[in-house]
Design a protein around this motif. Structure first.
Motif, PDB file in Angstrom:
ATOM      1  N   TRP A  79      44.221  -1.096  86.110  1.00 29.90           N
ATOM      2  CA  TRP A  79      43.433  -1.748  87.133  1.00 29.90           C
ATOM      3  C   TRP A  79      43.424  -3.269  87.038  1.00 29.90           C
ATOM      4  O   TRP A  79      43.072  -3.955  88.006  1.00 29.90           O
ATOM      5  CB  TRP A  79      41.984  -1.255  87.029  1.00 29.90           C
ATOM      6  CG  TRP A  79      41.317  -1.700  85.744  1.00 29.90           C
ATOM      7  CD1 TRP A  79      40.534  -2.815  85.555  1.00 29.90           C
ATOM      8  CD2 TRP A  79      41.424  -1.078  84.458  1.00 29.90           C
ATOM      9  NE1 TRP A  79      40.143  -2.903  84.243  1.00 29.90           N
ATOM     10  CE2 TRP A  79      40.671  -1.854  83.546  1.00 29.90           C
ATOM     11  CE3 TRP A  79      42.073   0.065  83.986  1.00 29.90           C
ATOM     12  CZ2 TRP A  79      40.560  -1.521  82.191  1.00 29.90           C
ATOM     13  CZ3 TRP A  79      41.961   0.397  82.649  1.00 29.90           C
ATOM     14  CH2 TRP A  79      41.207  -0.386  81.766  1.00 29.90           C
ATOM     15  N   ALA A  80      43.801  -3.834  85.907  1.00 28.86           N
ATOM     16  CA  ALA A  80      43.576  -5.255  85.660  1.00 28.86           C
ATOM     17  C   ALA A  80      44.790  -6.104  86.026  1.00 28.86           C
ATOM     18  O   ALA A  80      45.904  -5.603  86.211  1.00 28.86           O
ATOM     19  CB  ALA A  80      43.210  -5.475  84.196  1.00 28.86           C
ATOM     20  N   ASP A  81      44.571  -7.404  86.097  1.00 24.01           N
ATOM     21  CA  ASP A  81      45.623  -8.384  86.375  1.00 24.01           C
ATOM     22  C   ASP A  81      46.037  -9.006  85.046  1.00 24.01           C
ATOM     23  O   ASP A  81      45.267  -9.751  84.437  1.00 24.01           O
ATOM     24  CB  ASP A  81      45.084  -9.450  87.333  1.00 24.01           C
ATOM     25  CG  ASP A  81      46.135 -10.491  87.697  1.00 24.01           C
ATOM     26  OD1 ASP A  81      47.259 -10.431  87.146  1.00 24.01           O
ATOM     27  OD2 ASP A  81      45.831 -11.379  88.516  1.00 24.01           O
ATOM     28  N   ASN A  82      47.255  -8.687  84.602  1.00 24.30           N
ATOM     29  CA  ASN A  82      47.700  -9.182  83.302  1.00 24.30           C
ATOM     30  C   ASN A  82      47.798 -10.700  83.249  1.00 24.30           C
ATOM     31  O   ASN A  82      47.762 -11.291  82.154  1.00 24.30           O
ATOM     32  CB  ASN A  82      49.049  -8.572  82.928  1.00 24.30           C
ATOM     33  CG  ASN A  82      48.932  -7.125  82.530  1.00 24.30           C
ATOM     34  OD1 ASN A  82      49.127  -6.232  83.337  1.00 24.30           O
ATOM     35  ND2 ASN A  82      48.603  -6.876  81.267  1.00 24.30           N
ATOM     36  N   LYS A  83      47.911 -11.345  84.394  1.00 24.56           N
ATOM     37  CA  LYS A  83      47.977 -12.806  84.403  1.00 24.56           C
ATOM     38  C   LYS A  83      46.665 -13.422  83.921  1.00 24.56           C
ATOM     39  O   LYS A  83      46.626 -14.590  83.534  1.00 24.56           O
ATOM     40  CB  LYS A  83      48.329 -13.302  85.802  1.00 24.56           C
ATOM     41  CG  LYS A  83      49.747 -12.937  86.228  1.00 24.56           C
ATOM     42  CD  LYS A  83      50.068 -13.448  87.616  1.00 24.56           C
ATOM     43  CE  LYS A  83      51.498 -13.083  88.019  1.00 24.56           C
ATOM     44  NZ  LYS A  83      51.831 -13.547  89.385  1.00 24.56           N
TER      45      LYS A  83
END
Length: 579
Positions: free
Chosen positions: A360-364
Motif C-alpha cells: 500500500w505504501a509509496d517507497n519514495k
C-alpha cells in the motif's frame, strides 16, 4: 562419462524436465497441440485422490508419530515429498552465507503443497528499474503477459474481487469466501491504519470450472492435497488431463544429470539416472524444456559442459546461476482478548486466508525499495498435537477468569477450560516482500561435492542488502501496530536489528527465481523474452529461473502464464521449422 548411457529408441518432439507449475503447463499445452512429449520427474507419481496417497480428512491422532518429529517439512499429512534437506542430495554454501533450498520430489512438485496465493505481477513489477533505478527491467511488459494471465485464470480458477488498486491487476475471479471473525477484525484495524484489507486471491474453486474438478468443500486442508481437485496442483489440473491426450510419456524417479548436445552445440535430449536401478538413460527430443525449479535448472545447465559449451550450456555470458533471489519473509503473532470465550462453530473455510493486505505504501517516501504483502492466520482451525494458546512468550502468564494473571500449565478440568477459553484467540501476520536481484547472489557448482547419483551439487552465496533488512523492520512495525489496533498483545519480544528484524533465511520462503533470467542482451541474460536460450535455440527454461525480478507477489501465477506463452511460441517455431 562415468556411466554407460542407455539410449531410448523413441524420438520425442519435446522433453520436459520437471512437472511443477511450468513443466505441467508446458506439458498440457504442447500435448494438446499434438506434440509427442516426454515428461521427466525426479520423484514418484502423485494423485491426492489415490487412497494410498490421500491424507485429507485424517485426525491429528492418526499420525503414527503422535506429535513427534514429522517425516515431512510441514507435517505428517502435508502433500510434500522432499524438503530443505534430502538424504543423499546435499548442497553447500560459500563464504559463511546462508541459503535454504527446498526440493520437491513428486509429480506436480511444489504446487502440491503451496499456499495457492495466485497474484498477477503489475505493470511496475516488470519495469522496476525505470521507477527506482535498481536491478533491471524485464524485456516484456504487463501487456505482453496479461492475455496469458487471463487464460490461466479461466483454466485453473482463482477467487478474488475487482479492486482497481495500482500495481495489483484484477483478473477473472470466482466469488471469494466470506471473511472469518478474526479477519473481519483485521479489516477493521487495517482501515483505521489506512491499509487495504481485501479478499485474498487463491486458486481454490468456490464454484466449478469444469466437470473434472469439484468446488472446495471448506475442510481447510488444501496443503494435504485435494481429493476432489478443488484447488490447483499441477499434478491434478495440468498433468492429469495432459496424460489423457495420449501424447505424453511420463518418466518418474528420473534424476536428470545433464542436457545432451550434438557437435554443433544443439540440444538433443537429456541424460538421467533411474532411481529404481541407478542406471543412466537418455531421452532424445527435438526440443528440451527445463522446468525443474530455478536452482535445479541452473544446476543442469552448469553441469552440461561440452566442447561447444565449456562453461555450461547456454552460459557463454556467465550469467547462469547469478541474480538468484528469494522473497523476504518476517512474521509476528499476538493474543487478542476479544476473541476469547467464543462459541464453537465451523469457520474452517478454504485452506488459507480469506483476506490479505497488498502493498500500500509509496517507497519514495520510505528508506527501502520495493514492497511486501501481508498474509494472516488465526481462527478456530483444527487443533493438532502441540496446540497451545500462542502465549508461550508472554512471561508464562495469561488472563485468568478472574481477570488476574494466571500461570500457564495445569492439568485436568482446569487445563481443558483454559484451552476452550483461548481457542481461536491467536492471530499471526507474515510479510512476503520483494528482494532486489543482484549479481553477487548466486549458485554455482561445488567442485568437490556430488550427490548419491554422482551429480555435482550446487553451492550458494547469498546475503540480504539494507533494502531487505529495512523492509523487514517496516513489516515488524506494521504487524505490531495491527495487533495493538485489534486490542491485542504482541507475543514475545519484537525482532530487532540483531536478527535483521526477523528476516527468514534466504530460500526459506521457497520463491527463489532469477538464475536463468531473460533479457534482450545475450551478454547479460540467458533467455530471450520467450524463455528461449539465446545461444541454443531448441532449449527453453519455463520455471522461476527466467524472472528478471521478483515482485511483492508469489511467483506461481507468473510462471504459469510465461510457460503458456513459451509453449505457444514453441508450437509456432516448430511449425516454421525454426527449432
Amino acid at each position: 562419462m562415468a556411466f554407460e548411457i542407455k539410449k531410448q529408441a523413441k524420438l520425442y518432439d519435446v522433453c520436459i524436465v520437471g512437472s511443477g507449475a511450468g513443466g505441467g503447463m508446458t506439458a498440457k499445452i504442447l500435448s494438446e497441440a499434438g506434440l509427442k512429449v516426454a515428461l521427466l520427474e525426479a520423484g514418484p507419481k502423485y494423485d491426492p485422490a489415490d487412497p494410498e496417497q490421500a491424507t485429507q480428512l485424517k485426525w491429528p491422532y492418526e499420525s503414527p508419530r503422535r506429535g513427534a518429529s514429522t517425516t515431512r517439512p510441514f507435517g505428517d499429512f502435508d502433500a510434500a515429498y522432499g524438503g530443505w534437506e534430502i538424504d543423499g542430495e546435499p548442497y553447500t554454501t560459500k563464504n559463511g552465507t546462508a541459503f535454504d533450498w527446498f526440493r520437491s520430489r513428486m509429480l506436480g512438485g511444489r504446487t502440491n503443497h503451496w499456499g495457492r496465493i495466485s497474484l498477477r505481477f503489475g505493470e511496475r513489477d516488470f519495469k522496476h528499474k525505470s521507477y527506482d533505478g535498481l536491478g533491471d527491467d524485464w524485456p516484456i511488459s504487463y501487456q505482453d503477459v496479461s492475455p496469458y494471465y487471463d487464460k490461466v485464470d479461466k483454466l485453473i480458477g482463482v477467487f478474488g474481487s475487482k479492486e482497481n488498486l495500482p500495481n495489483e491487476p484484477d483478473g477473472f475471479f470466482l466469488p471469494p469466501p466470506k471473511p472469518r471473525l478474526h479477519e473481519l477484525m483485521v479489516k477493521r484495524a487495517g482501515e483505521k491504519m489506512g491499509l487495504p484489507v481485501i479478499p485474498a486471491r487463491l486458486s481454490i474453486l468456490t464454484r466449478s470450472v469444469n466437470k473434472d474438478r469439484s468446488p472446495c468443500f471448506y475442510c481447510s486442508q488444501c496443503s494435504r492435497g485435494c481429493t476432489v481437485y478443488g484447488d490447483f496442483s499441477s499434478s491434478s489440473v495440468l498433468i492429469k488431463p495432459a496424460m489423457k491426450s495420449g501424447h505424453v510419456d511420463l518418466y518418474t524417479g528420473a534424476m536428470v544429470r545433464e542436457v545432451l548436445t550434438d557437435d554443433s552445440g544443439k540440444a538433443t535430449g537429456v541424460a538421467y539416472v533411474d532411481k529404481s536401478d541407478m542406471q543412466e538413460y537418455s531421452v532424445n527430443a527435438r526440443v528440451v524444456v527445463l522446468a525443474a525449479s530455478a536452482c535445479e535448472s541452473a544446476r543442469l545447465l552448469l553441469n552440461s559442459k561440452s566442447a561447444k559449451h565449456p562453461n555450461g550450456l547456454a552460459n557463454s555470458s556467465g550469467v547462469v546461476g547469478k541474480y538468484l533471489h528469494d522473497s523476504t519473509g518476517a512474521s509476528r503473532g499476538g493474543f487478542v482478548p476479544a476473541l476469547m470465550d467464543r462459541k464453537r462453530y465451523n469457520e474452517d473455510g478454504v485452506g488459507g486466508m480469506h483476506v490479505y493486505i497488498p502493498w500500500w505504501a509509496d517507497n519514495k517516501k520510505l528508506d527501502f525499495a520495493r514492497g511486501y504483502h501481508i498474509e494472516l492466520g488465526g481462527g478456530m482451525h483444527m487443533p493438532s498435537y502441540g496446540f497451545g494458546f500462542g502465549l508461550e512468550n508472554m512471561n508464562g502468564k495469561y488472563p485468568g477468569r478472574d481477570g488476574k494473571p494466571k500461570a500457564a500449565g495445569g492439568y485436568g478440568a482446569s487445563l481443558k477450560d483454559d484451552y476452550r477459553r483461548y481457542y481461536g484467540a491467536y492471530i499471526g501476520f507474515a510479510g512476503r516482500g520483494e528482494c532486489i536481484a543482484r549479481e553477487d547472489n548466486y549458485c554455482e557448482i561445488d567442485p568437490n561435492v556430488v550427490d548419491k547419483y554422482g551429480i555435482p551439487v550446487l553451492r550458494f552465496h547469498y546475503t540480504w542488502s539494507d533494502h531487505e533488512i529495512k523492509q523487514a523492520k517496516h513489516m515488524q512495525d506494521t504487524f505490531e501496530q495491527l495487533i495493538v489496533e485489534m486490542g491485542g498483545i504482541p507475543s514475545g519480544t519484537k525482532a530487532g536489528a540483531d536478527t535483521m528484524y526477523g528476516l527468514e533465511n534466504p530460500g526459506r520462503i521457497i520463491h527463489e527465481v532469477g538464475t536463468t533470467r531473460m533479457g534482450d542482451n545475450p551478454a547479460t541474460s540467458v533467455l530471450n523474452k520467450f524463455n528461449q536460450s539465446h545461444e541454443v535455440k531448441n532449449l527453453f527454461v519455463v520455471d522461476g529461473g527466467a524472472f528478471v525480478s521478483q515482485a511483492d507477489k508469489n511467483p506461481t501465477w507468473t510462471i504459469l502464464a510465461l510457460a503458456w506463452r513459451a509453449s505457444d511460441y514453441i508450437v509456432d517455431q516448430l511449425k516454421k521449422q525454426n527449432l
